[in-house]
Design a protein around this motif. Structure first.
Motif, PDB file in Angstrom:
ATOM      1  N   LYS A 309      -1.462  -9.142   3.914  1.00  0.00           N
ATOM      2  CA  LYS A 309      -1.534 -10.646   3.678  1.00  0.00           C
ATOM      3  C   LYS A 309      -2.047 -10.483   2.186  1.00  0.00           C
ATOM      4  O   LYS A 309      -1.908 -11.811   1.518  1.00  0.00           O
ATOM      5  CB  LYS A 309      -2.914 -10.887   4.554  1.00  0.00           C
ATOM      6  CG  LYS A 309      -2.560 -11.214   6.023  1.00  0.00           C
ATOM      7  CD  LYS A 309      -3.391 -11.548   6.861  1.00  0.00           C
ATOM      8  CE  LYS A 309      -4.531 -10.566   6.937  1.00  0.00           C
ATOM      9  NZ  LYS A 309      -4.430  -9.390   7.510  1.00  0.00           N
ATOM     10  N   THR A 310      -2.415  -9.575   1.779  1.00  0.00           N
ATOM     11  CA  THR A 310      -3.120  -9.538   0.179  1.00  0.00           C
ATOM     12  C   THR A 310      -1.984 -10.318  -0.880  1.00  0.00           C
ATOM     13  O   THR A 310      -2.464 -11.312  -1.841  1.00  0.00           O
ATOM     14  CB  THR A 310      -3.761  -8.562  -0.353  1.00  0.00           C
ATOM     15  OG1 THR A 310      -4.454  -7.939   0.654  1.00  0.00           O
ATOM     16  CG2 THR A 310      -4.491  -8.564  -1.672  1.00  0.00           C
ATOM     17  N   VAL A 311      -0.929  -9.722  -0.744  1.00  0.00           N
ATOM     18  CA  VAL A 311       0.162 -10.155  -1.962  1.00  0.00           C
ATOM     19  C   VAL A 311       0.505 -11.610  -1.401  1.00  0.00           C
ATOM     20  O   VAL A 311       0.729 -12.528  -2.440  1.00  0.00           O
ATOM     21  CB  VAL A 311       1.146  -9.295  -1.895  1.00  0.00           C
ATOM     22  CG1 VAL A 311       0.889  -8.064  -2.356  1.00  0.00           C
ATOM     23  CG2 VAL A 311       2.138  -9.342  -0.697  1.00  0.00           C
ATOM     24  N   GLN A 339     -13.473  -4.981  -3.228  1.00  0.00           N
ATOM     25  CA  GLN A 339     -12.319  -4.321  -2.938  1.00  0.00           C
ATOM     26  C   GLN A 339     -11.060  -5.429  -3.381  1.00  0.00           C
ATOM     27  O   GLN A 339      -9.908  -4.876  -4.036  1.00  0.00           O
ATOM     28  CB  GLN A 339     -11.940  -3.676  -1.643  1.00  0.00           C
ATOM     29  CG  GLN A 339     -10.665  -3.466  -1.400  1.00  0.00           C
ATOM     30  CD  GLN A 339     -10.729  -2.162  -0.250  1.00  0.00           C
ATOM     31  OE1 GLN A 339     -11.480  -1.773  -0.002  1.00  0.00           O
ATOM     32  NE2 GLN A 339      -9.640  -2.424   0.536  1.00  0.00           N
ATOM     33  N   HIS A 340     -11.388  -6.532  -2.916  1.00  0.00           N
ATOM     34  CA  HIS A 340     -10.124  -7.462  -3.354  1.00  0.00           C
ATOM     35  C   HIS A 340      -9.898  -7.591  -4.721  1.00  0.00           C
ATOM     36  O   HIS A 340      -8.664  -7.795  -5.370  1.00  0.00           O
ATOM     37  CB  HIS A 340     -10.235  -8.880  -2.664  1.00  0.00           C
ATOM     38  CG  HIS A 340      -9.836  -9.222  -1.385  1.00  0.00           C
ATOM     39  ND1 HIS A 340      -8.547  -8.744  -0.937  1.00  0.00           N
ATOM     40  CD2 HIS A 340     -10.579  -9.627  -0.167  1.00  0.00           C
ATOM     41  CE1 HIS A 340      -8.410  -9.028   0.306  1.00  0.00           C
ATOM     42  NE2 HIS A 340      -9.484  -9.497   0.899  1.00  0.00           N
ATOM     43  N   ALA A 341     -11.017  -7.532  -5.260  1.00  0.00           N
ATOM     44  CA  ALA A 341     -10.865  -7.621  -6.863  1.00  0.00           C
ATOM     45  C   ALA A 341     -10.291  -6.607  -7.445  1.00  0.00           C
ATOM     46  O   ALA A 341      -9.397  -6.643  -8.482  1.00  0.00           O
ATOM     47  CB  ALA A 341     -12.284  -7.964  -7.468  1.00  0.00           C
ATOM     48  N   THR A 403      -9.348 -18.217   1.913  1.00  0.00           N
ATOM     49  CA  THR A 403     -10.502 -17.520   2.583  1.00  0.00           C
ATOM     50  C   THR A 403     -10.069 -16.295   3.247  1.00  0.00           C
ATOM     51  O   THR A 403      -9.012 -16.690   4.078  1.00  0.00           O
ATOM     52  CB  THR A 403     -10.988 -18.517   3.572  1.00  0.00           C
ATOM     53  OG1 THR A 403     -11.403 -19.842   2.614  1.00  0.00           O
ATOM     54  CG2 THR A 403     -12.357 -17.877   3.980  1.00  0.00           C
ATOM     55  N   ASP A 404     -10.465 -15.194   3.146  1.00  0.00           N
ATOM     56  CA  ASP A 404     -10.243 -14.164   3.898  1.00  0.00           C
ATOM     57  C   ASP A 404     -11.190 -14.084   4.973  1.00  0.00           C
ATOM     58  O   ASP A 404     -12.205 -13.531   4.744  1.00  0.00           O
ATOM     59  CB  ASP A 404     -10.044 -12.919   3.064  1.00  0.00           C
ATOM     60  CG  ASP A 404      -9.412 -11.651   3.845  1.00  0.00           C
ATOM     61  OD1 ASP A 404      -8.969 -11.724   4.959  1.00  0.00           O
ATOM     62  OD2 ASP A 404      -9.292 -10.522   3.308  1.00  0.00           O
ATOM     63  N   GLU A 405     -10.821 -14.397   6.282  1.00  0.00           N
ATOM     64  CA  GLU A 405     -11.798 -14.400   7.529  1.00  0.00           C
ATOM     65  C   GLU A 405     -11.893 -13.190   8.091  1.00  0.00           C
ATOM     66  O   GLU A 405     -12.792 -12.809   8.950  1.00  0.00           O
ATOM     67  CB  GLU A 405     -11.240 -15.200   8.281  1.00  0.00           C
ATOM     68  CG  GLU A 405     -11.475 -16.798   7.958  1.00  0.00           C
ATOM     69  CD  GLU A 405     -12.570 -17.460   8.727  1.00  0.00           C
ATOM     70  OE1 GLU A 405     -12.662 -17.262   9.911  1.00  0.00           O
ATOM     71  OE2 GLU A 405     -13.438 -18.080   7.980  1.00  0.00           O
ATOM     72  N   GLN A 406     -10.804 -12.414   7.799  1.00  0.00           N
ATOM     73  CA  GLN A 406     -10.798 -11.133   8.521  1.00  0.00           C
ATOM     74  C   GLN A 406     -10.526 -11.428   9.947  1.00  0.00           C
ATOM     75  O   GLN A 406      -9.813 -12.469  10.440  1.00  0.00           O
ATOM     76  CB  GLN A 406     -11.751  -9.858   8.241  1.00  0.00           C
ATOM     77  CG  GLN A 406     -11.527  -9.570   7.015  1.00  0.00           C
ATOM     78  CD  GLN A 406     -10.189  -8.622   6.926  1.00  0.00           C
ATOM     79  OE1 GLN A 406      -9.889  -8.199   7.758  1.00  0.00           O
ATOM     80  NE2 GLN A 406      -9.625  -8.590   5.646  1.00  0.00           N
ATOM     81  N   HIS A 407     -11.585 -11.009  10.795  1.00  0.00           N
ATOM     82  CA  HIS A 407     -11.429 -11.098  12.311  1.00  0.00           C
ATOM     83  C   HIS A 407     -12.192 -12.106  12.762  1.00  0.00           C
ATOM     84  O   HIS A 407     -12.353 -12.180  14.122  1.00  0.00           O
ATOM     85  CB  HIS A 407     -11.313  -9.910  13.005  1.00  0.00           C
ATOM     86  CG  HIS A 407     -12.879  -9.285  13.014  1.00  0.00           C
ATOM     87  ND1 HIS A 407     -13.404  -8.561  12.133  1.00  0.00           N
ATOM     88  CD2 HIS A 407     -13.925  -9.554  13.811  1.00  0.00           C
ATOM     89  CE1 HIS A 407     -14.383  -7.999  12.253  1.00  0.00           C
ATOM     90  NE2 HIS A 407     -14.938  -8.762  13.232  1.00  0.00           N
TER      91      HIS A 407
HETATM   92 MG    MG Z   1      -7.006  -7.794   3.899  1.00  0.00          MG
END
Ligand code: MG
Ligand code: ADP
Length: 706
Positions: A309-311, A339-341, A403-407
């Motif tokens: 999903k990151t890219v 980590q995203h950064a 927004t990265d909600e994950q789970h």
């Molecule tokens: Mg991810």
């Protein structure tokens, strides 16, 4: 109280049929007034045929029946059955014949029933090995001199009796009696919010009829049509709310249009160091098309852990940057923001894009400077947590927010990020990413205001993950397995449920780290990782783990989100039954991210049935969609719908996925309705609108819709 004085808000304790103790007990069940009683739907119905002679019962049974029957007779014998210890067999007879009553797991029956005793029993008769029997009947004693001859009358008449959700203090038949007392007066007071023509065309009964049939049906069809009407109402109101919200967003809010030229496209593609999967390419296109318009995007990106999903997020954000505007990435935790950064920085190596990480630990002048350069637009891309980004950050012009909600499984409050120019109608395009596959049923309801993109394909070359479960006795083998993997140059995680020793007797981080480092993992380099460590320490540990100076991380669930170290191949989860299914699936996603096969070992001695089911589901499948469905099954949709997270009031009548077709119908109608009268302002819609706002106005934030 006279019937004429009764209103829908009359308190139960004012009803002639309900004394103070009963009213108090009902109050504890949430039943306060007449309207609550109407809304208190039976959870099932009991069908009972009147008293018939035993020979007639035998005939009905051999024809096959679903109905309960009342039988009167004299106990002829009481015996313990063979085989299963707790089975008592009773023969009941009258002048016309005899049948068997069989009691399972009620050994005390042998002491209570004696030959010669006269009883009434109720239950469903069926044929079993040539005899007629009723299993586990309800029964009571009758007078010894009572007649055993069944009254003659309509033998086919079936009484349909509602069985209500009850409590220990208030049995169902007490509730039934109170409801019966108010029913006719109360339903006459109901105003219907659906126009008659609409009801007719949909074959739905009016509200008064629906409630009358819900509580006092005479035919099965009346129950089903009442339920259909009331379930439809619930689903329609929800869909109307969602569509009204959608209309508001699309007509009153504006976002920057970010059309994507071929040149921009190829510059963005150049930033992705691999060939996107077909699924990634498809969702990048879907998002790109949304961004090109000035209607704010509101899209959910669903893709299992590791699906890439990151890219996709990067591509969306770069589309804003290409237009000289800003983008933000909101992570659920600081660790993940870091980590995203890091990931994005490496993808953006040598690019002119300026990316900054904003966390709570950046303070003083550094923070002030950073906020200034965000406000001036010098910073293109900001990564941080929700708390940090919504507090005191003003952007020059934020065009895309991811927004990265994950789970997390929730209704998405649109992140309210601010632009410097205070213009309430300007808002960024929003993309929400989640690793929790949302069953279609749910996405249509709770997420009805979102468009959905799905990555349903994994990047190539992923090694499979094997999952096993074991009790404590098998733990030694699991540790040996991780030690062996480390000797091969691999890495691993040991996850524990708590940081400190607790009364619950769960494996805690500190004690466990010590015992592992002195015992089974004494040749490995271990480090502890938990959410309480400060960012610098955490960073340092992660860095060492990433480049192989640490072999095994003993950690709490801080590592569940997004931690990406391809050399990590083994994860051991202690007290695994204590974790939620989505959480376990996320944790497992930490391994098998490289080309070497992953192993997940769940150590647990489940104390609950649900815990055992979660473990079984994990061993059974690694498919995120299946895991989500199993989670729904285990927890039940009630919990998901009624969950605090969703803020959505639970349905009383409708039930999903059973009412899926009705939901589709309600959705179609809601769309047509809102197209015609977007805010339901026509006088004939006034009542519908009031009921809609009452049911959903608050959680859908429809206040601003007017
Ligand atoms: Mg991810
Ligand atoms: P998630 O959806 O869980 O956020 P990530 O975006 O972190 O997944 O991707 C997981 C890993 O897969 C990363 O290491 C990423 O670089 C890699 N990856 C993503 N897409 C591809 C692809 N199309 N081909 C090869 N590797 C990929």
């Amino acid at each position: 109280m006279t019937a004429a004085a009764l209103t829908l808000t009359t308190p139960i304790h004012d009803l002639p049929d309900a004394g103070e103790p009963l009213a108090a007990a009902m109050h504890r069940m949430g039943l306060r007034c007449v309207a609550d009683l109407l809304l208190h739907a039976p959870n099932r119905y009991r069908r009972t045929r009147p008293w018939q002679s035993l020979s007639q019962v035998a005939m009905v049974a051999s024809a096959g029946t679903k109905d309960d029957m009342e039988v009167h007779g004299e106990v002829a014998s009481v015996q313990r059955g063979f085989g299963r210890a707790a089975k008592i067999e009773v023969v009941l007879e009258d002048d016309s014949g005899d049948i068997d009553l069989v009691f399972f797991n009620q050994p005390w029956i042998q002491r209570k029933l004696h030959p010669g005793m006269r009883i009434v029993a109720t239950g469903r008769p069926r044929e079993y090995r040539g005899r007629v029997q009723i299993a586990n009947p309800e029964w009571r004693r009758t007078e010894d001199d009572a007649s055993l001859t069944a009254p003659s009358g309509d033998q086919d008449h079936v009484a349909i009796c509602p069985v209500y959700p009850a409590s220990e203090d208030v049995p169902s038949d007490r509730i039934a009696a109170v409801i019966e007392g108010i029913l006719d007066t109360a339903v006459a007071l109901l105003e219907d919010h659906l126009p008659e023509s609409f009801r007719k065309s949909h074959g739905l009964p009016d509200l008064a009829t629906a409630y009358r049939h819900l509580h006092r049906p005479e035919l099965d069809e009346q129950v089903s049509s009442a339920r259909r009407r009331l379930a439809f109402d619930e689903l329609l109101l929800l869909q109307l709310g969602v569509m009204m919200k959608r209309f508001h967003r699309r007509t009153h809010l504006r976002a920057a249009a970010l059309p994507c030229s071929d040149e921009v496209q190829s510059r963005i593609s150049a930033r992705i160091p691999f060939t996107p999967t077909d699924a990634q390419a498809r969702v990048i296109d879907e998002i790109g098309a949304d961004l090109a318009k000035d209607i704010p995007m509101n899209r959910l990106l669903q893709g299992d852990v590791g699906s890439g999903k990151t890219v996709v997020a990067l591509a969306a954000m770069l589309q804003a940057v290409a237009h000289g505007k800003q983008a933000a990435l909101i992570a659920p935790t600081e660790l993940l923001a870091e980590q995203h950064a890091r990931t994005l920085r490496s993808l953006l190596t040598d690019a002119t894009v300026r990316l900054e990480l904003l966390t709570g630990s950046i303070t003083g002048t550094a923070r002030r400077d950073l906020l200034e350069s965000i406000a001036s637009g010098e910073v293109d891309l900001v990564v941080g947590t929700h708390a940090v980004l919504t507090q005191d950050v003003a952007f020059q012009e934020l065009a895309v927010a991811v927004t990265d909600e994950q789970h997390r499984f929730g209704v998405h409050q649109r992140a309210s990020l601010r632009n410097k120019a205070a213009d309430d109608s300007r808002c960024p395009h929003q993309l929400v990413m989640t690793a929790t596959p949302i069953p279609r049923t749910l996405s249509l309801t709770i997420f009805g205001d979102l468009d959905i993109s799905i990555i349903d394909e994994m990047p190539p070359g992923r090694a499979p993950i094997t999952t096993t479960s074991t009790d404590r006795a098998g733990a030694a083998d699991a540790y040996e397995g991780i030690a062996t993997a480390v000797r091969r140059g691999e890495r691993g995680y040991v996850v524990v449920p708590v940081i400190e020793e607790s009364s619950a007797g769960l494996t805690d981080l500190e004690t466990h780290l010590e015992s592992l480092s002195m015992g089974p993992l004494k040749h490995c380099r271990l480090a502890a990782m938990n959410g309480r460590l400060d960012v610098a320490t955490r960073d340092a540990i992660m860095e060492q783990f990433r480049n192989g100076k640490i072999d095994v991380l003993v950690a709490t669930t801080v590592i569940e989100v997004g931690v990406d170290v391809p050399e990590a191949t083994t994860i051991i989860i202690e007290d695994a039954d204590r974790f939620g299914l989505a959480q376990l699936h996320q944790l497992r996603g930490r391994v098998g991210r490289g080309s070497r096969p992953g192993r997940c070992v769940l150590i647990s001695e489940p104390t609950t049935d649900e815990g055992a089911k979660r473990i079984a589901a994990m061993v059974e499948t690694t498919d995120g969609f299946k895991i989500a469905e199993r989670d729904l099954e285990i927890r039940g949709p009630g919990e998901l719908f009624g969950s605090k997270q969703s803020g959505l009031p639970p349905f009383r009548i409708a039930s999903l996925p059973a009412d899926l077709e009705l939901l589709a119908l309600a959705r179609r109608d809601a769309i047509a309705w809102i197209e015609q009268d977007p805010l339901l302002t026509l006088p004939e819609h006034a009542l519908l609108r009031r009921r809609l706002l009452k049911a959903h106005g608050r959680w859908l934030g429809l206040g601003d819709v007017g």
